[in-house]
Design an enzyme around this catalytic site. Structure first.
Site, PDB file in Angstrom:
ATOM      1  N   TYR A   1       0.856  -1.190   0.000  1.00 28.14           N
ATOM      2  CA  TYR A   1       0.000   0.000   0.000  1.00 28.14           C
ATOM      3  C   TYR A   1       0.883   1.228   0.000  1.00 28.14           C
ATOM      4  O   TYR A   1       1.973   1.215  -0.554  1.00 28.14           O
ATOM      5  CB  TYR A   1      -0.986  -0.039   1.170  1.00 28.14           C
ATOM      6  CG  TYR A   1      -2.185   0.838   0.878  1.00 28.14           C
ATOM      7  CD1 TYR A   1      -3.000   0.568  -0.224  1.00 28.14           C
ATOM      8  CD2 TYR A   1      -2.480   1.956   1.646  1.00 28.14           C
ATOM      9  CE1 TYR A   1      -4.082   1.385  -0.532  1.00 28.14           C
ATOM     10  CE2 TYR A   1      -3.551   2.768   1.347  1.00 28.14           C
ATOM     11  CZ  TYR A   1      -4.346   2.482   0.253  1.00 28.14           C
ATOM     12  OH  TYR A   1      -5.404   3.294  -0.058  1.00 28.14           O
TER      13      TYR A   1
ATOM     14  N   ARG B   1      -8.801  10.965  -7.697  1.00 30.94           N
ATOM     15  CA  ARG B   1      -7.939  11.574  -6.675  1.00 30.94           C
ATOM     16  C   ARG B   1      -7.152  10.474  -5.976  1.00 30.94           C
ATOM     17  O   ARG B   1      -7.395  10.121  -4.843  1.00 30.94           O
ATOM     18  CB  ARG B   1      -8.788  12.362  -5.666  1.00 30.94           C
ATOM     19  CG  ARG B   1      -7.962  13.192  -4.699  1.00 30.94           C
ATOM     20  CD  ARG B   1      -8.749  13.571  -3.465  1.00 30.94           C
ATOM     21  NE  ARG B   1      -9.269  12.431  -2.733  1.00 30.94           N
ATOM     22  CZ  ARG B   1      -8.541  11.635  -1.965  1.00 30.94           C
ATOM     23  NH1 ARG B   1      -7.242  11.823  -1.848  1.00 30.94           N
ATOM     24  NH2 ARG B   1      -9.109  10.620  -1.330  1.00 30.94           N
TER      25      ARG B   1
ATOM     26  N   LYS C   1      -6.200  -1.971  -0.737  1.00 38.17           N
ATOM     27  CA  LYS C   1      -7.058  -1.859   0.443  1.00 38.17           C
ATOM     28  C   LYS C   1      -7.642  -3.213   0.835  1.00 38.17           C
ATOM     29  O   LYS C   1      -7.695  -3.571   2.015  1.00 38.17           O
ATOM     30  CB  LYS C   1      -8.204  -0.874   0.163  1.00 38.17           C
ATOM     31  CG  LYS C   1      -7.813   0.582   0.225  1.00 38.17           C
ATOM     32  CD  LYS C   1      -7.776   1.093   1.659  1.00 38.17           C
ATOM     33  CE  LYS C   1      -7.504   2.588   1.695  1.00 38.17           C
ATOM     34  NZ  LYS C   1      -7.455   3.145   3.051  1.00 38.17           N
TER      35      LYS C   1
ATOM     36  N   GLU D   1     -13.374   5.056  -2.263  1.00 40.55           N
ATOM     37  CA  GLU D   1     -11.952   5.319  -2.064  1.00 40.55           C
ATOM     38  C   GLU D   1     -11.412   6.263  -3.139  1.00 40.55           C
ATOM     39  O   GLU D   1     -11.584   6.015  -4.337  1.00 40.55           O
ATOM     40  CB  GLU D   1     -11.170   3.995  -2.101  1.00 40.55           C
ATOM     41  CG  GLU D   1      -9.787   4.085  -1.543  1.00 40.55           C
ATOM     42  CD  GLU D   1      -9.765   4.302  -0.039  1.00 40.55           C
ATOM     43  OE1 GLU D   1      -8.832   4.971   0.441  1.00 40.55           O
ATOM     44  OE2 GLU D   1     -10.667   3.795   0.662  1.00 40.55           O
ATOM     45  N   ASP D   2     -10.793   7.338  -2.694  1.00 39.62           N
ATOM     46  CA  ASP D   2     -10.083   8.270  -3.584  1.00 39.62           C
ATOM     47  C   ASP D   2     -10.961   8.872  -4.670  1.00 39.62           C
ATOM     48  O   ASP D   2     -10.549   8.996  -5.828  1.00 39.62           O
ATOM     49  CB  ASP D   2      -8.848   7.586  -4.191  1.00 39.62           C
ATOM     50  CG  ASP D   2      -7.739   7.437  -3.160  1.00 39.62           C
ATOM     51  OD1 ASP D   2      -7.898   7.965  -2.046  1.00 39.62           O
ATOM     52  OD2 ASP D   2      -6.720   6.793  -3.464  1.00 39.62           O
TER      53      ASP D   2
ATOM     54  N   ASP E   1     -13.268   5.947   3.568  1.00 36.36           N
ATOM     55  CA  ASP E   1     -12.094   5.910   4.437  1.00 36.36           C
ATOM     56  C   ASP E   1     -11.396   7.261   4.494  1.00 36.36           C
ATOM     57  O   ASP E   1     -10.848   7.642   5.530  1.00 36.36           O
ATOM     58  CB  ASP E   1     -11.126   4.830   3.948  1.00 36.36           C
ATOM     59  CG  ASP E   1     -10.009   4.572   4.939  1.00 36.36           C
ATOM     60  OD1 ASP E   1     -10.291   4.522   6.151  1.00 36.36           O
ATOM     61  OD2 ASP E   1      -8.850   4.433   4.513  1.00 36.36           O
ATOM     62  N   ASP E   2     -11.393   8.007   3.385  1.00 40.58           N
ATOM     63  CA  ASP E   2     -10.727   9.305   3.356  1.00 40.58           C
ATOM     64  C   ASP E   2     -11.395  10.290   4.315  1.00 40.58           C
ATOM     65  O   ASP E   2     -10.721  11.125   4.924  1.00 40.58           O
ATOM     66  CB  ASP E   2     -10.750   9.892   1.940  1.00 40.58           C
ATOM     67  CG  ASP E   2     -10.078   8.969   0.936  1.00 40.58           C
ATOM     68  OD1 ASP E   2      -8.957   8.538   1.209  1.00 40.58           O
ATOM     69  OD2 ASP E   2     -10.688   8.676  -0.107  1.00 40.58           O
TER      70      ASP E   2
ATOM     71  N   ASN F   1       0.311  13.922   3.871  1.00 41.02           N
ATOM     72  CA  ASN F   1       1.222  13.014   3.173  1.00 41.02           C
ATOM     73  C   ASN F   1       1.542  13.578   1.797  1.00 41.02           C
ATOM     74  O   ASN F   1       0.764  14.360   1.252  1.00 41.02           O
ATOM     75  CB  ASN F   1       0.569  11.630   2.999  1.00 41.02           C
ATOM     76  CG  ASN F   1       0.535  10.843   4.296  1.00 41.02           C
ATOM     77  OD1 ASN F   1       1.499  10.805   5.019  1.00 41.02           O
ATOM     78  ND2 ASN F   1      -0.611  10.244   4.581  1.00 41.02           N
TER      79      ASN F   1
END
Length: 620
Positions: free
Chosen positions: A133, A186, A204, A276-277, A299-300, A464
């Site tokens: 990951y 993203r 994930k 996700e993203d 999750d974000d 990050n």
């Protein structure tokens, strides 16, 4: 035949995670050496068996198995158990100097010997997590067209509009419990990678299995391909997705709605769909739209908020007081926080978006919910303990008319302030949280100001990658003269200051989502409630020991992640039971499932104790 003379076809099919979903491939004991390969529908043999990642054991096939299943001559004569195979593979992986080579080697292993892949990942989680990951998966997504070998999930594009249910039925597995889906717009901090974002759902779901104990066959990675605005990909002859500009508006919404309806029709309402993203506008909209009709999780937004809240709850043992007695100041409230950087991005890299846009307000809201829960005060009152700084300065009531809707709840009465340093001096927060995505914004002056009126300032630099972290661990400890309690989104090495060793914590979402998803699935929950996220945060915070506190840590060691996930799952399942968000009442089945899921991490007695305590706490 098994060693006791019983045919493998007559062996009992034990129930495991999922409360009754049949363990077709023997995955519940996948990391244990098997006397026989657990075929249950048809007996594969010979060359076909060696090409089946569910059943292939490589050189671990015993002498009897090689005779019984026509493997003689197809394997070298040596028999190596899983432990020796693991030792050999870890030795080989450590020879690679390029992280992407390790990633490719791990993906190759997953495609030929699934059980060995997960044993490797479980036993060496701290070393291999960055390989399968972040950060390595980001580079893998960028180069996905070049390293693509075989499909690892479902690709649903605009070409499949009107036929998505048929596409779902093409997937070979029928008992799907969790889907991780992305549209690739993203991807981490890398922006729009289109169809090549498939590496994110695959990664994930690998962690759902390795860290949370879910069966690989119950996991489905999905990429929704609506095009890309990345000019480099559109010109790349090796790009594997649709070569067209991104669909938006009604066309995009209709495709996503068809997907969501098809998933529910094909797999039922208890399947967990993790977004996700997705880009910010779509992420919030999808979560808001489908949280009332589907079991959905982002999750974000929610995972990040939950893991940060856990760190704050744990940190109270170090800084003292209750959560409601602290004041929180966020840098980063929903867009790029440096105007000149935003202009540069729009001019040169318009397809890149910022991952932390969606994190700041999500974290703030969960903190406010926890304060409201603890104090019984209205949510609006709890929000007054939390302040946000964006590109125009402190968010205050006088700016209300110009604020985006998600910032308005955080506009409090205060004079306008333009800089972070002035906001720190005026608000005097006890907790400073960075979710800006812009590096070096927690300057020496800011950290010194935090230290001036806090004995132990709590500083969380969440952005990050490392280059975008608001400050480094060394800077936080040095500028605060060793007083700061520090955690970050990126990993940092321990820091020695004045003869004392400080170990920075990492607010890694992988602490939360595997156990959270496991709790939802084994409980049979049909909706996600904010109280479940609070339960997950509290369970994670409870795993921090005095030994961890003595090192300045506010998160437990990641090597204990399967034990941590079991505790989180039990807490979340108990909360789902209390909230009556289950399809049926199933406390005994939840108990049984937690036993099975966590058997490699804890004893049955320990799991029973966790479950009983969680349930009694929620009922009281």
């Amino acid at each position: 035949m098994a060693s006791n003379g019983v045919s493998v076809l007559d062996m009992e099919k034990k129930s495991g995670v999922g409360g009754g979903v049949e363990d077709v491939y023997g995955e519940d004991s996948a990391t244990e050496d098997q006397l026989v390969t657990p075929w249950t529908v048809s007996v594969a043999s010979g060359y076909t068996l060696l090409r089946d990642p569910h059943h292939n054991k490589g050189l671990a096939f015993s002498e009897k198995e090689r005779d019984a299943h026509y493997l003689r001559g197809l394997l070298p004569p040596v028999v190596l158990d899983q432990d020796l195979q693991e030792k050999r593979l870890m030795h080989n992986l450590r020879q690679y100097e390029v992280p992407l080579q390790r990633y490719t080697a791990m993906m190759d292993l997953q495609e030929r010997n699934e059980r060995l892949f997960y044993k490797l990942l479980i036993d060496n989680v701290e070393e291999l997590l960055p390989v399968v990951y972040t950060p390595t998966v980001g580079e893998a997504c960028q180069k996905y067209g070049s390293i693509f070998r075989r499909p690892q999930g479902l690709y649903i594009s605009l070409k499949e509009k009107g036929k998505i249910l048929e596409v779902l039925k093409n997937w070979p597995e029928r008992s799907i419990q969790v889907i991780v889906v992305t549209d690739g717009e993203r991807i981490l901090g890398l922006g729009d990678l289109g169809c090549q974002g498939m590496g994110i759902p695959v990664g994930k779901l690998s962690l759902y299995t390795a860290l949370g104990g879910l069966r690989p066959s119950a996991c489905l990675p999905v990429t929704i391909d609506v095009g890309t605005n990345n000019e480099q990909l559109l010109k790349d002859e090796f790009y594997i997705g649709l070569k067209q500009r991104r669909a938006t508006g009604r066309e995009y919404a209709e495709l996503l709605h068809e997907f969501m309806c098809a998933v529910k029709q094909n797999y039922g309402e208890k399947v967990l769909i993790q977004f996700e993203d997705f880009a910010n506008h779509n992420a919030f909209e999808l979560l808001s739209k489908y949280s009332r009709t589907h079991l959905v999780f982002n999750d974000d937004i929610q995972g990040t908020a939950s893991v940060v809240l856990a760190g704050l709850i744990a940190a109270l043992k170090l800084v003292g007081g209750r959560l409601a007695e602290h004041t929180f100041l966020f840098l980063g409230a929903g867009e790029w926080d440096v105007p000149t950087l935003a202009q540069y991005r729009l001019k040169h890299f318009p397809w890149i978006s910022l991952p932390y846009q969606i994190a700041g307000t999500g974290i703030a809201e969960l903190i406010a919910l926890e304060i409201s829960k603890q104090t019984k005060a209205p949510l609006e009152e709890a929000r007054k303990k939390i302040w946000l700084v964006d590109s125009k300065g402190l968010i205050v009531h006088s700016r209300m008319e110009s604020l985006q809707h998600f910032k308005k709840p955080w506009a409090h009465e205060h004079k306008p302030i333009s800089s972070l340093l002035d906001a720190v001096k005026s608000i005097k927060p006890t907790v400073l949280i960075g979710s800006s995505g812009v590096g070096k914004t927690f300057t020496k002056e800011v950290v010194e100001a935090m230290t001036a009126f806090n004995k132990k300032p709590l500083i969380l630099a969440l952005s990050n990658p490392t280059s975008q972290s608001e400050c480094t661990a060394e800077e936080a400890y040095t500028w605060s003269k060793g007083c700061a309690i520090f955690a970050s989104g990126s990993p940092f090495d321990p820091v020695e200051y004045n003869g004392k060793l400080f170990v920075p914590g990492q607010a890694n979402n992988a602490y939360i989502f595997p156990g959270f998803g496991l709790g939802l699935i084994i409980s049979g929950a049909i909706r996600v409630h904010d109280d479940m996220l609070l339960a997950a945060s509290e369970a994670l915070a409870a795993q921090v020991t005095q030994e961890n506190y003595d090192k300045g840590l506010i998160y437990p060691p990641f090597r204990d992640i399967r034990k941590i996930s079991a505790h989180i799952a039990a807490n979340v399942a108990a909360k789902a039971y209390q909230l009556a968000l289950l399809a049926v009442s199933r406390d005994l089945r939840i108990f049984s499932s937690i036993q099975r899921a966590a058997c490699t991490a804890l004893s049955i007695a320990a799991i029973a104790e966790i479950w009983a305590h969680s349930l009694s706490t929620q009922r009281s």
